[in-house]
Design a protein around this motif. Structure first.
Motif, PDB file in Angstrom:
ATOM      1  N   HIS A 111       0.862  -1.184   0.000  1.00  0.00           N
ATOM      2  CA  HIS A 111       0.000   0.000   0.000  1.00  0.00           C
ATOM      3  C   HIS A 111       0.896   1.230   0.000  1.00  0.00           C
ATOM      4  O   HIS A 111       2.113   1.149   0.260  1.00  0.00           O
ATOM      5  N   ALA A 112       0.314   2.386  -0.318  1.00  0.00           N
ATOM      6  CA  ALA A 112       1.111   3.580  -0.581  1.00  0.00           C
ATOM      7  C   ALA A 112       1.824   4.134   0.638  1.00  0.00           C
ATOM      8  O   ALA A 112       2.783   4.895   0.500  1.00  0.00           O
ATOM      9  N   ASN A 170      14.616   3.197   5.979  1.00  0.00           N
ATOM     10  CA  ASN A 170      15.980   3.595   5.626  1.00  0.00           C
ATOM     11  C   ASN A 170      15.985   4.722   4.592  1.00  0.00           C
ATOM     12  O   ASN A 170      16.933   5.509   4.535  1.00  0.00           O
ATOM     13  N   ARG A 171      14.927   4.787   3.780  1.00  0.00           N
ATOM     14  CA  ARG A 171      14.900   5.776   2.696  1.00  0.00           C
ATOM     15  C   ARG A 171      14.062   6.995   3.044  1.00  0.00           C
ATOM     16  O   ARG A 171      14.281   8.073   2.495  1.00  0.00           O
ATOM     17  N   VAL A 172      13.064   6.827   3.930  1.00  0.00           N
ATOM     18  CA  VAL A 172      12.201   7.943   4.311  1.00  0.00           C
ATOM     19  C   VAL A 172      12.354   8.172   5.805  1.00  0.00           C
ATOM     20  O   VAL A 172      11.927   7.348   6.609  1.00  0.00           O
ATOM     21  N   PRO A 173      12.969   9.291   6.212  1.00  0.00           N
ATOM     22  CA  PRO A 173      13.207   9.535   7.649  1.00  0.00           C
ATOM     23  C   PRO A 173      11.910   9.699   8.428  1.00  0.00           C
ATOM     24  O   PRO A 173      10.852   9.989   7.856  1.00  0.00           O
ATOM     25  N   ALA A 174      11.998   9.548   9.739  1.00  0.00           N
ATOM     26  CA  ALA A 174      10.817   9.577  10.599  1.00  0.00           C
ATOM     27  C   ALA A 174      10.076  10.906  10.503  1.00  0.00           C
ATOM     28  O   ALA A 174       8.840  10.947  10.484  1.00  0.00           O
ATOM     29  N   ARG A 223       7.996  10.950   7.330  1.00  0.00           N
ATOM     30  CA  ARG A 223       6.826  10.094   7.424  1.00  0.00           C
ATOM     31  C   ARG A 223       5.755  10.752   8.300  1.00  0.00           C
ATOM     32  O   ARG A 223       4.568  10.747   7.958  1.00  0.00           O
ATOM     33  N   ALA A 224       6.175  11.340   9.424  1.00  0.00           N
ATOM     34  CA  ALA A 224       5.213  12.001  10.312  1.00  0.00           C
ATOM     35  C   ALA A 224       4.532  13.162   9.595  1.00  0.00           C
ATOM     36  O   ALA A 224       3.318  13.374   9.757  1.00  0.00           O
ATOM     37  N   TYR A 270       1.880  11.766   7.186  1.00  0.00           N
ATOM     38  CA  TYR A 270       0.674  11.316   7.895  1.00  0.00           C
ATOM     39  C   TYR A 270      -0.159  12.505   8.383  1.00  0.00           C
ATOM     40  O   TYR A 270      -1.397  12.480   8.305  1.00  0.00           O
ATOM     41  N   LEU A 271       0.520  13.559   8.863  1.00  0.00           N
ATOM     42  CA  LEU A 271      -0.193  14.735   9.368  1.00  0.00           C
ATOM     43  C   LEU A 271      -0.930  15.453   8.243  1.00  0.00           C
ATOM     44  O   LEU A 271      -2.105  15.813   8.393  1.00  0.00           O
ATOM     45  N   VAL A 272      -0.260  15.646   7.118  1.00  0.00           N
ATOM     46  CA  VAL A 272      -0.905  16.311   5.971  1.00  0.00           C
ATOM     47  C   VAL A 272      -2.088  15.481   5.474  1.00  0.00           C
ATOM     48  O   VAL A 272      -3.153  16.025   5.148  1.00  0.00           O
ATOM     49  N   THR A 273      -1.918  14.185   5.436  1.00  0.00           N
ATOM     50  CA  THR A 273      -3.008  13.307   4.991  1.00  0.00           C
ATOM     51  C   THR A 273      -4.208  13.420   5.922  1.00  0.00           C
ATOM     52  O   THR A 273      -5.352  13.541   5.472  1.00  0.00           O
ATOM     53  N   ALA A 274      -3.954  13.381   7.235  1.00  0.00           N
ATOM     54  CA  ALA A 274      -5.043  13.494   8.207  1.00  0.00           C
ATOM     55  C   ALA A 274      -5.754  14.837   8.088  1.00  0.00           C
ATOM     56  O   ALA A 274      -6.994  14.904   8.169  1.00  0.00           O
ATOM     57  N   LEU A 275      -5.002  15.912   7.866  1.00  0.00           N
ATOM     58  CA  LEU A 275      -5.608  17.230   7.695  1.00  0.00           C
ATOM     59  C   LEU A 275      -6.472  17.283   6.441  1.00  0.00           C
ATOM     60  O   LEU A 275      -7.564  17.866   6.457  1.00  0.00           O
ATOM     61  N   CYS A 276      -5.999  16.685   5.363  1.00  0.00           N
ATOM     62  CA  CYS A 276      -6.790  16.635   4.121  1.00  0.00           C
ATOM     63  C   CYS A 276      -8.106  15.898   4.355  1.00  0.00           C
ATOM     64  O   CYS A 276      -9.165  16.326   3.882  1.00  0.00           O
TER      65      CYS A 276
END
Length: 481
Positions: free
Chosen positions: A440-441, A447-451, A454-455, A458-464
Motif C-alpha cells: 500500500h502507498a 531507511n529511505r524515508v526519515p521519521a 513520514r510524520a 501522515y499529518l498532511v493526509t489526516a488534515l486533508c
C-alpha cells in the motif's frame, strides 16, 4: 456502521482496547469477543438481518460436519448441493427476486400479454454477496478435501462475521482465514502500526479522492445530454477513480483494521490502473472476487485447458457474466461483464493472458513508451466498461457513449472548473506509481524515508481528510452489492 463515520471512530479504539485487555485469557474469549463486536457492528445497520448471518453460519457449519462424517462421495455431494441451494437461494431471493419478476412480466408485455406485477418490497441485506461467498468457500473446500471440517463453532461463526471485511470484503477463503481463528493472537506492534498506516491511506482514498470525484461524476452523468466529449470523458475517468478510491479504500481500511487485531487478510487491489492488458487488470482488481470465480467457477468448467475453443469461449463468457450479475440485478452489470469477456477473450485465445505477471517498470522509474501506451489503452477499455457500471440503465449508458461521439466539444471551461480535483487525482496517481512495489502507498522504507518526513506525510493526509470530509457520511459503493 460506516468506516468513515464518527460511530466507527469511537467503536474501533474501544474494541481494540477491550480485545487486547482480554487477549491473555484464552482463545475462546478472543473469538467470543470478535463475534460479539462483529454482530454489534453489523446490527448497527439493521439488527433484523443478523438472523441471516447466524442462519448461514449454522447451515454451513453443520453441513461441513456432516461431510466430515462420511467418505461416501455421493453423500458428500448431496450435502454440498444443499449448501449451494440454501446459500444461493437466499442470495437470489434478496438480490434478484424483483429483477426476475419484472423481466418475466416485461417479456410477456412485449408479446401483448399483460400480467399483474407481484414484486415485494425487499431490502437487500448489506454484505450478503460477500459473506455468502465466504461461507460457500468453506463447504466447497471441505467437499474437495482441502480443509478438515472444524468442530469449533465459535471460530467458524467469528470467521463468517469478522467485522472488518464483513460488509464489502475482501472475500476470504476458509483455508486462509479460518485457521487464524483457531490459534491465539498476540499483539504485534509493527503489525498494528502498519495497520494504522493502511487505515489512514484507505480513508484518504475514500474521503479525499472518491467522495470528491463523486460530486462531479454525479453531475456529469445526470446532465450528459448537453455535455461535450471532453466533459463526458472527464466523467468516465473520474468515475474510474471514484470507484477505485471507494472500493480499494474500503479494502485498505478492512485489512488495516484486521491487522490491529492480529489477523492477516488477503490483498484485494494491486494498483490495477497500471495494468498493461485486461487480463492483468483482473489479476489486480478485486482480487478476492476474481480468484473466487476462477477457482470455484472457471476451473471446474474446464478453464482454459479444454480441447475445444468454443468451450473455452463459453467458459470465459460464463465467468464474466456471472461476475457481472453478482454485482447487481441490472442489465448494465451483465453488459459490463460481457464487455470484459470480449476484452479478455483475444488475450486468452492468443495465449497472451499471462504476459504481464510482474509490476510494470519494476526496475525503472518510468515505464517505456510501449508500456505507457498499453496502460493507457487498457485504462480506456476499462473506462468504457465503467460507463455501463455507473449508468442507471442500458439506455443511459448507450446514450452517454453516443453523446460522447456525436458532440465533439472539449469545453475547457469545465476542465478549468475542476482543475484542482484533476490535479489532486494526478498527484494521487503519482503517489501510487512511486509506491507500486509496496502493498500500500504508506508502506515506507524506514531507511529511505526519515521519521520526520513520514510524520509530516501522515499529518498532511489526516488534515486533508478532516478538511475535505463531506458534511454527511457517504456509504461505500459496494455496500449495494
Amino acid at each position: 456502521m460506516l468506516f468513515n463515520s464518527i460511530d466507527f471512530a469511537l467503536f474501533l479504539p474501544l474494541v481494540f482496547g477491550g480485545y487486547w485487555l482480554l487477549s491473555s485469557r484464552s482463545l475462546w474469549v478472543q473469538n467470543f469477543f470478535i463475534l460479539l463486536v462483529s454482530y454489534l457492528f453489523y446490527g448497527w445497520w439493521d439488527w433484523r438481518f443478523l438472523s441471516l448471518i447466524v442462519f448461514s453460519s449454522l447451515v454451513d457449519f453443520s453441513i461441513g460436519k456432516r461431510m466430515g462424517q462420511t467418505r461416501d462421495q455421493a453423500v458428500r455431494k448431496r450435502w454440498l448441493y444443499l449448501s449451494l441451494a440454501i446459500n444461493l437461494g437466499l442470495l437470489g431471493f434478496f438480490k434478484y427476486y424483483n429483477f426476475f419478476v419484472e423481466e418475466f412480466i416485461g417479456a410477456f408485455h412485449r408479446i401483448g400479454v399483460t400480467l399483474e406485477p407481484n414484486t415485494l418490497n425487499i431490502i437487500l441485506p448489506v454484505g450478503i454477496s460477500f459473506y455468502t461467498f465466504q461461507t460457500l468457500s468453506y463447504t466447497i473446500d471441505v467437499y474437495r478435501g482441502k480443509l478438515e471440517p472444524t468442530r469449533d463453532w465459535l471460530a467458524f461463526f467469528a470467521y463468517v462475521s469478522f467485522f472488518p471485511q464483513l460488509v464489502a470484503g475482501p472475500i476470504e477463503r476458509s483455508t486462509r482465514l479460518l485457521p487464524q481463528f483457531q490459534q491465539q493472537r498476540t499483539f504485534n506492534y509493527e503489525q498494528a502500526r502498519d495497520g494504522m498506516r493502511q487505515i489512514l491511506w484507505g480513508l484518504f482514498k475514500k474521503i479525499v479522492i472518491a467522495d470528491s470525484c463523486a460530486v462531479v461524476v454525479n453531475d456529469i452523468f445526470a446532465n450528459y445530454e448537453t455535455a461535450g466529449t471532453g466533459t463526458l470523458i472527464l466523467g468516465a475517468v473520474l468515475f474510474a477513480f471514484q470507484i477505485y478510491g471507494d472500493f480499494s479504500g474500503y479494502s485498505d481500511i478492512a485489512i488495516g483494521t484486521a491487522r490491529l487485531f492480529g489477523f492477516d487478510l488477503m490483498r484485494n487491489f494491486a494498483y490495477p490502473y497500471f495494468s498493461r492488458n485486461v487480463a492483468e487488470f483482473w489479476r489486480r482488481w478485486h482480487i478476492s472476487l476474481s480468484t473466487w470465480f476462477r477457482d470455484y467457477v472457471y476451473i471446474p468448467l474446464g478453464g482454459s485447458r479444454v480441447e475445444s475453443r468454443w468451450i473455452l469461449i463459453r467458459n470465459v463468457f460464463i465467468v464474466f457474466l456471472v461476475s457481472g450479475f453478482w454485482h447487481g440485478a441490472n442489465w448494465t452489470f451483465i453488459v459490463w461483464g460481457a464487455l470484459h469477456a470480449c476484452f479478455f477473450l483475444p488475450l486468452i485465445l492468443l495465449n497472451n493472458n499471462r504476459s504481464y505477471l510482474d509490476i510494470v517498470a519494476r526496475d525503472r522509474f518510468l515505464p517505456t513508451a510501449a508500456d505507457l501506451g498499453r496502460m493507457l489503452f487498457t485504462f480506456a477499455l476499462v473506462c468504457i466498461g465503467w460507463v455501463f457500471f455507473r449508468a442507471e440503465n442500458l439506455q443511459h449508458a448507450l446514450d452517454y457513449l453516443a453523446q460522447m461521439v456525436e458532440n465533439p466539444e472539449l469545453n475547457l471551461a469545465v476542465l478549468r472548473k475542476h482543475l484542482i480535483l484533476i490535479a489532486g487525482v494526478a498527484i494521487f496517481i503519482g503517489v501510487e506509481w512511486l509506491q507500486r512495489r509496496r502493498r500500500h502507498a504508506f508502506e515506507f522504507s524506514e531507511n529511505r524515508v526519515p521519521a520526520w518526513a513520514r510524520a509530516g506525510i501522515y499529518l498532511v493526509t489526516a488534515l486533508c481528510i478532516l478538511l475535505l470530509a463531506p458534511r454527511q457520511e457517504t456509504p461505500f459503493i459496494y455496500f449495494q452489492f
